[in-house]
Design an enzyme around this catalytic site. Sequence first.
Site, PDB file in Angstrom:
ATOM      1  N   TYR A 162      39.262  52.391  15.490  1.00 28.58           N
ATOM      2  CA  TYR A 162      38.840  51.311  16.370  1.00 28.58           C
ATOM      3  C   TYR A 162      37.602  51.741  17.155  1.00 28.58           C
ATOM      4  CZ  TYR A 162      43.137  48.654  15.565  1.00 28.58           C
ATOM      5  OH  TYR A 162      44.153  47.924  15.002  1.00 28.58           O
ATOM      6  N   ASP A 180      49.866  40.474  18.624  1.00 32.03           N
ATOM      7  CA  ASP A 180      49.129  41.395  17.757  1.00 32.03           C
ATOM      8  C   ASP A 180      47.912  40.662  17.216  1.00 32.03           C
ATOM      9  OD1 ASP A 180      48.294  43.376  16.079  1.00 32.03           O
ATOM     10  OD2 ASP A 180      49.959  43.202  14.664  1.00 32.03           O
TER      11      ASP A 180
END
Length: 381
Positions: free
Chosen positions: A317, A248
């Site tokens: 994003y 991550d």
Amino acid sequence: MEVISTNTNGSTIFKNGAIPMNGYQNGTSKHQNGHQNGTSEHRNGHQNGISEHQNGHQNGTSEHQNGHQNGTISHDNGNELQLLGSSNSIKPGWFSEFSALWPGEAFSLKVEKLLFQGKSDYQDVMLFESATYGKVLTLDGAIQHTENGGFPYTEMIVHLPLGSIPNPKKVLIIGGGIGFTLFEMLRYPTIEKIDIVEIDDVVVDVSRKFFPYLAANFSDPRVTLVLGDGAAFVKAAQAGYYDAIIVDSSDPIGPAKDLFERPFFEAVAKALRPGGVVCTQAESIWLHMHIIKQIIANCRQVFKGSVNYAWTTVPTYPTGVIGYMLCSTEGPEVDFKNPVNPIDKETTQVKSKLAPLKFYNSDIHKAAFILPSFARSMIES
């Protein structure tokens, strides 16, 4: 919970939820670059969310040497082009995300309240309350997670790999120091051991201060939190130990750069059991095909099981999407496209005490591997 510090300063946990006295005070950062009281007073003159550069941006107008004045552009031929709505294009109180990884575009969010702004040993860390997505974490000016809009990313990076293998028991998370990834992983009752390796202790401090419901999971007896370099940790890990590794990470610049290179993937493959799986953040097909192709090339050389690319939508994003690399080591076959251990909405409350999933289900799992023609041709070539 066990906390291991491998950072040189050795300090992570602070008393009574206070930020360590390394210059972080009252949610502000008083660095040499002049951050004070939620404003930035750099040499380039950013103040109160308004940009007053030497090139002359003031109060929503642009006065460049090329003749931008009062919402007009003056060309060499003497003609002027009216800029519609220019008086509203630059506003105080907004966060805008700029990066060389997505040149020519930016994403902006209205800031309701600046909660924390500081500089760690590795990166600039900021947390603010947005009008739309709740708390927003940024690292080096790039959005990493939003409280109310980041769940697609987190659910997919966990459930795509763990839903593809039966009975995951030992899992490693690299990054994820805020705790969202761990939160999702605890849905699986078969898991016995979770190691989390976060390089930046300030990220963990921010979690403890502003996301206590997530940081509480660090105290789960199955969890070991390691403060240190993820690449070094994997390299030193016992061979064949983990069933799954989830990376991550932030983008492939700064402290996360090593997590996208072949030596790291080789260490990951060694640390996984036969038929073990890894899932790593893998950028956007709209902007980063050159990066994605290099990641895929590295993975195909290292992982002898299967190598797949998946994607999903995340509203905050760049381009609104994010990708994942999913790979398995040689051994029992792993079919990522058809989950064998799905943790769907209907079974979530049976398998755990957590709230139902918001995004992931078996259909979305399968659909994540269906790529647009341009991306498919480049990835499969």
